[in-house]
Design a protein around this motif. Structure first.
Motif, PDB file in Angstrom:
ATOM      1  N   LEU A   2      11.566 -14.257  -0.628  1.00  0.00           N
ATOM      2  CA  LEU A   2      10.659 -13.108  -0.639  1.00  0.00           C
ATOM      3  C   LEU A   2      11.365 -11.964  -1.355  1.00  0.00           C
ATOM      4  O   LEU A   2      12.396 -11.466  -0.888  1.00  0.00           O
ATOM      5  CB  LEU A   2      10.277 -12.711   0.788  1.00  0.00           C
ATOM      6  CG  LEU A   2       9.403 -11.454   0.952  1.00  0.00           C
ATOM      7  CD1 LEU A   2       8.126 -11.553   0.122  1.00  0.00           C
ATOM      8  CD2 LEU A   2       9.063 -11.229   2.416  1.00  0.00           C
ATOM      9  N   LYS A   3      10.817 -11.562  -2.513  1.00  0.00           N
ATOM     10  CA  LYS A   3      11.454 -10.546  -3.352  1.00  0.00           C
ATOM     11  C   LYS A   3      10.551  -9.338  -3.536  1.00  0.00           C
ATOM     12  O   LYS A   3       9.343  -9.411  -3.313  1.00  0.00           O
ATOM     13  CB  LYS A   3      11.816 -11.140  -4.717  1.00  0.00           C
ATOM     14  CG  LYS A   3      12.839 -12.269  -4.650  1.00  0.00           C
ATOM     15  CD  LYS A   3      13.175 -12.787  -6.033  1.00  0.00           C
ATOM     16  CE  LYS A   3      14.222 -13.895  -5.968  1.00  0.00           C
ATOM     17  NZ  LYS A   3      14.554 -14.408  -7.308  1.00  0.00           N
ATOM     18  N   VAL A   4      11.155  -8.224  -3.934  1.00  0.00           N
ATOM     19  CA  VAL A   4      10.444  -6.979  -4.202  1.00  0.00           C
ATOM     20  C   VAL A   4      10.552  -6.688  -5.695  1.00  0.00           C
ATOM     21  O   VAL A   4      11.650  -6.477  -6.218  1.00  0.00           O
ATOM     22  CB  VAL A   4      11.043  -5.804  -3.398  1.00  0.00           C
ATOM     23  CG1 VAL A   4      10.280  -4.513  -3.703  1.00  0.00           C
ATOM     24  CG2 VAL A   4      11.024  -6.108  -1.912  1.00  0.00           C
ATOM     25  N   ARG A  34      10.346  -0.257   6.452  1.00  0.00           N
ATOM     26  CA  ARG A  34      11.308  -1.296   6.075  1.00  0.00           C
ATOM     27  C   ARG A  34      10.588  -2.503   5.493  1.00  0.00           C
ATOM     28  O   ARG A  34       9.433  -2.788   5.836  1.00  0.00           O
ATOM     29  CB  ARG A  34      12.128  -1.730   7.290  1.00  0.00           C
ATOM     30  CG  ARG A  34      13.058  -0.664   7.791  1.00  0.00           C
ATOM     31  CD  ARG A  34      13.749  -0.993   9.082  1.00  0.00           C
ATOM     32  NE  ARG A  34      13.535  -2.326   9.637  1.00  0.00           N
ATOM     33  CZ  ARG A  34      13.827  -2.658  10.885  1.00  0.00           C
ATOM     34  NH1 ARG A  34      14.316  -1.748  11.701  1.00  0.00           N
ATOM     35  NH2 ARG A  34      13.617  -3.883  11.320  1.00  0.00           N
ATOM     36  N   LEU A  35      11.293  -3.216   4.633  1.00  0.00           N
ATOM     37  CA  LEU A  35      10.729  -4.391   3.998  1.00  0.00           C
ATOM     38  C   LEU A  35      10.235  -5.413   5.020  1.00  0.00           C
ATOM     39  O   LEU A  35       9.127  -5.943   4.894  1.00  0.00           O
ATOM     40  CB  LEU A  35      11.775  -5.041   3.079  1.00  0.00           C
ATOM     41  CG  LEU A  35      11.420  -6.426   2.512  1.00  0.00           C
ATOM     42  CD1 LEU A  35      10.114  -6.388   1.721  1.00  0.00           C
ATOM     43  CD2 LEU A  35      12.574  -6.948   1.642  1.00  0.00           C
ATOM     44  N   PRO A  52       0.837  -1.214   0.000  1.00  0.00           N
ATOM     45  CA  PRO A  52       0.000   0.000   0.000  1.00  0.00           C
ATOM     46  C   PRO A  52       0.869   1.261   0.000  1.00  0.00           C
ATOM     47  O   PRO A  52       1.954   1.286   0.588  1.00  0.00           O
ATOM     48  CB  PRO A  52      -0.796  -0.123   1.303  1.00  0.00           C
ATOM     49  CG  PRO A  52      -0.778  -1.591   1.636  1.00  0.00           C
ATOM     50  CD  PRO A  52       0.554  -2.078   1.157  1.00  0.00           C
ATOM     51  N   MET A  53       0.365   2.318  -0.623  1.00  0.00           N
ATOM     52  CA  MET A  53       1.146   3.552  -0.716  1.00  0.00           C
ATOM     53  C   MET A  53       1.416   4.158   0.661  1.00  0.00           C
ATOM     54  O   MET A  53       2.449   4.800   0.867  1.00  0.00           O
ATOM     55  CB  MET A  53       0.410   4.563  -1.602  1.00  0.00           C
ATOM     56  CG  MET A  53       0.269   4.147  -3.051  1.00  0.00           C
ATOM     57  SD  MET A  53       1.862   3.750  -3.830  1.00  0.00           S
ATOM     58  CE  MET A  53       2.681   5.343  -3.754  1.00  0.00           C
ATOM     59  N   ASP A  54       0.499   3.923   1.626  1.00  0.00           N
ATOM     60  CA  ASP A  54       0.723   4.516   2.946  1.00  0.00           C
ATOM     61  C   ASP A  54       1.803   3.781   3.737  1.00  0.00           C
ATOM     62  O   ASP A  54       2.140   4.183   4.854  1.00  0.00           O
ATOM     63  CB  ASP A  54      -0.571   4.577   3.743  1.00  0.00           C
ATOM     64  CG  ASP A  54      -1.174   3.197   4.028  1.00  0.00           C
ATOM     65  OD1 ASP A  54      -0.581   2.184   3.616  1.00  0.00           O
ATOM     66  OD2 ASP A  54      -2.250   3.146   4.657  1.00  0.00           O
ATOM     67  N   LEU A  61       9.038   2.252  -1.118  1.00  0.00           N
ATOM     68  CA  LEU A  61       8.409   3.512  -1.534  1.00  0.00           C
ATOM     69  C   LEU A  61       6.893   3.426  -1.465  1.00  0.00           C
ATOM     70  O   LEU A  61       6.209   4.447  -1.281  1.00  0.00           O
ATOM     71  CB  LEU A  61       8.838   3.863  -2.967  1.00  0.00           C
ATOM     72  CG  LEU A  61      10.334   4.077  -3.184  1.00  0.00           C
ATOM     73  CD1 LEU A  61      10.618   4.277  -4.672  1.00  0.00           C
ATOM     74  CD2 LEU A  61      10.817   5.273  -2.381  1.00  0.00           C
ATOM     75  N   GLY A  62       6.362   2.208  -1.616  1.00  0.00           N
ATOM     76  CA  GLY A  62       4.922   2.011  -1.739  1.00  0.00           C
ATOM     77  C   GLY A  62       4.585   1.705  -3.182  1.00  0.00           C
ATOM     78  O   GLY A  62       5.141   2.310  -4.110  1.00  0.00           O
ATOM     79  N   GLY A  63       3.716   0.743  -3.406  1.00  0.00           N
ATOM     80  CA  GLY A  63       3.331   0.361  -4.757  1.00  0.00           C
ATOM     81  C   GLY A  63       4.086  -0.839  -5.303  1.00  0.00           C
ATOM     82  O   GLY A  63       3.707  -1.407  -6.329  1.00  0.00           O
ATOM     83  N   GLU A  64       5.166  -1.243  -4.639  1.00  0.00           N
ATOM     84  CA  GLU A  64       5.923  -2.400  -5.097  1.00  0.00           C
ATOM     85  C   GLU A  64       5.101  -3.688  -4.906  1.00  0.00           C
ATOM     86  O   GLU A  64       4.163  -3.737  -4.112  1.00  0.00           O
ATOM     87  CB  GLU A  64       7.249  -2.556  -4.332  1.00  0.00           C
ATOM     88  CG  GLU A  64       8.203  -1.377  -4.463  1.00  0.00           C
ATOM     89  CD  GLU A  64       8.079  -0.382  -3.311  1.00  0.00           C
ATOM     90  OE1 GLU A  64       9.078   0.289  -3.011  1.00  0.00           O
ATOM     91  OE2 GLU A  64       6.974  -0.295  -2.719  1.00  0.00           O
ATOM     92  N   TRP A  65       5.507  -4.721  -5.635  1.00  0.00           N
ATOM     93  CA  TRP A  65       4.891  -6.034  -5.477  1.00  0.00           C
ATOM     94  C   TRP A  65       5.830  -6.941  -4.694  1.00  0.00           C
ATOM     95  O   TRP A  65       6.996  -7.101  -5.045  1.00  0.00           O
ATOM     96  CB  TRP A  65       4.585  -6.662  -6.835  1.00  0.00           C
ATOM     97  CG  TRP A  65       3.405  -6.018  -7.518  1.00  0.00           C
ATOM     98  CD1 TRP A  65       3.434  -4.985  -8.395  1.00  0.00           C
ATOM     99  CD2 TRP A  65       2.026  -6.373  -7.331  1.00  0.00           C
ATOM    100  NE1 TRP A  65       2.170  -4.639  -8.790  1.00  0.00           N
ATOM    101  CE2 TRP A  65       1.273  -5.485  -8.151  1.00  0.00           C
ATOM    102  CE3 TRP A  65       1.348  -7.314  -6.563  1.00  0.00           C
ATOM    103  CZ2 TRP A  65      -0.119  -5.539  -8.223  1.00  0.00           C
ATOM    104  CZ3 TRP A  65      -0.039  -7.372  -6.639  1.00  0.00           C
ATOM    105  CH2 TRP A  65      -0.758  -6.501  -7.456  1.00  0.00           C
ATOM    106  N   LEU A  66       5.304  -7.508  -3.593  1.00  0.00           N
ATOM    107  CA  LEU A  66       6.070  -8.478  -2.819  1.00  0.00           C
ATOM    108  C   LEU A  66       5.677  -9.873  -3.286  1.00  0.00           C
ATOM    109  O   LEU A  66       4.487 -10.232  -3.289  1.00  0.00           O
ATOM    110  CB  LEU A  66       5.787  -8.339  -1.321  1.00  0.00           C
ATOM    111  CG  LEU A  66       6.102  -6.984  -0.670  1.00  0.00           C
ATOM    112  CD1 LEU A  66       6.001  -7.104   0.846  1.00  0.00           C
ATOM    113  CD2 LEU A  66       7.474  -6.476  -1.073  1.00  0.00           C
ATOM    114  N   GLU A  67       6.681 -10.648  -3.682  1.00  0.00           N
ATOM    115  CA  GLU A  67       6.443 -11.992  -4.210  1.00  0.00           C
ATOM    116  C   GLU A  67       7.116 -13.008  -3.294  1.00  0.00           C
ATOM    117  O   GLU A  67       8.333 -12.973  -3.099  1.00  0.00           O
ATOM    118  CB  GLU A  67       6.990 -12.106  -5.631  1.00  0.00           C
ATOM    119  CG  GLU A  67       6.314 -11.129  -6.585  1.00  0.00           C
ATOM    120  CD  GLU A  67       7.144 -10.857  -7.827  1.00  0.00           C
ATOM    121  OE1 GLU A  67       8.390 -10.904  -7.714  1.00  0.00           O
ATOM    122  OE2 GLU A  67       6.561 -10.610  -8.885  1.00  0.00           O
TER     123      GLU A  67
END
Length: 324
Positions: free
Chosen positions: A45-47, A19-20, A12-14, A59-65
């Motif tokens: 677990l990757k970004v 930290r990851l 989420p953007m908020d 930053l927000g908006g990334e996909w965690l896989e």
């Protein structure tokens, strides 16, 4: 045998600036922080498809896989050991542990433990760390324990323990006559000389430990008490009661010599001499169900050996009163 898990969630953007490992703990709350940090370091677990460090800020908006293997507990063998189960569903199991049953395999106890029994009773526990055991009772302490049957339930129950919302009450017989109840708030750590023992230590050098106790019944030289734990340190009740000079009857580590009331009967002498374990029983357990949120409570009777000990103490007291 193992189980592969796959998840893909957007940050989420908020959550930007966090930290990851912190974001992962919120998005993948079914798993513990320690497990998630391990997966980040192992690149499970990757970004956005790239490996990152646990403390890297997002930053927000990334996909965690997340794609990881839940390894089975292959080094421990299932064993057909009778389990006195009080309650069970697809998420949790409540049991009334008997005296003499070691909870987890260790040096000298690789077989015949509660963990071995659980793997036989519920084979699906082979992918849950420690076969779902979230707290322990000493080998010779009896009473209620909760076991998680899924990783999600285990994570939730561990959080309840850490937040001190899970209720655990014990009954014990101690040496000495207490004047009333109270609270022991003393830090605990490993004994400086006897490494198999725990001890009360100076604040700052151990972990905080809080035990509340109240008197149920007084005898001529002993007291039947009820204890409520705020924390769950190793040997906590045993150490705290010994620290205030009321050690548990039969405790091989902290009990010291038996205190016999003046002129006690041979029957009571035998009862105290033959009671070869700490007189401690996990009587009551209450918690929030990890799947439904329902508040649940269980209570079990004292084991027969503790009942017999209390009966002998009561008989001695009545005989003394009659004599007077």
């Amino acid at each position: 045998m193992s189980e592969t898990i796959k998840h893909r969630l957007q940050v989420p953007m908020d959550k930007g600036g966090m930290r990851l490992d912190q974001v992962a703990a919120e998005l993948f709350s079914d798993y513990s922080r320690a497990r998630l940090q391990t997966w980040i370091k192992e690149e499970a677990l990757k970004v956005d498809g790239r490996a990152c460090k646990p403390r890297e800020k997002l930053l927000g908006g990334e996909w965690l896989e997340l794609e990881a293997e839940l390894e089975a507990q292959e080094r421990w063998l299932p064993e057909a050991i009778d389990l006195p189960i009080v309650y069970e569903d697809e998420h949790i199991l409540i049991l009334n542990k008997p005296a003499g049953l070691v909870v987890h395999p260790a040096a000298g106890h690789s077989e015949g433990t509660l963990l071995n029994a659980l793997l036989h009773h519920a084979p699906e526990l082979n992918v849950v760390p420690r076969a779902g055991i979230v707290h322990r009772l000493d080998k010779d302490t009896t009473g209620l324990m909760v076991v998680a049957k899924t990783i999600q339930a285990q994570t939730d129950l561990v959080e309840q323990l850490q937040e001190r919302s899970m209720g655990r009450e014990y009954e014990a017989v101690v040496q000495g006559v207490m004047t009333g109840g109270g609270t022991v708030d003393e830090h605990m750590g490993r004994h400086s000389r006897h490494r198999q023992k725990m001890a009360v230590v100076a604040e700052g050098s151990g972990k905080n430990a809080v035990t509340h106790y109240r008197v149920l019944e007084k005898f001529r030289a002993h007291t039947h008490i009820r204890c409520k734990l705020e924390t769950g340190r190793t040997h906590q009740i045993r150490v705290h009661m010994a620290h205030i000079h009321y050690p548990l009857v039969g405790d091989p580590l902290y009990g010291g010599r038996n205190r016999l009331p003046k002129g006690c009967t041979p029957d009571l002498q035998d009862a105290l001499r033959l009671f070869q374990r700490q007189a401690l029983h996990a009587k009551r357990l209450e918690l929030s169900h990890p799947a439904t949120g329902e508040w649940m409570e269980w209570e079990v009777e004292l084991p027969e050996d503790l009942k017999a000990l209390l009966a002998a103490l009561d008989e001695d007291r009545q005989g003394y009163d009659d004599y007077l």
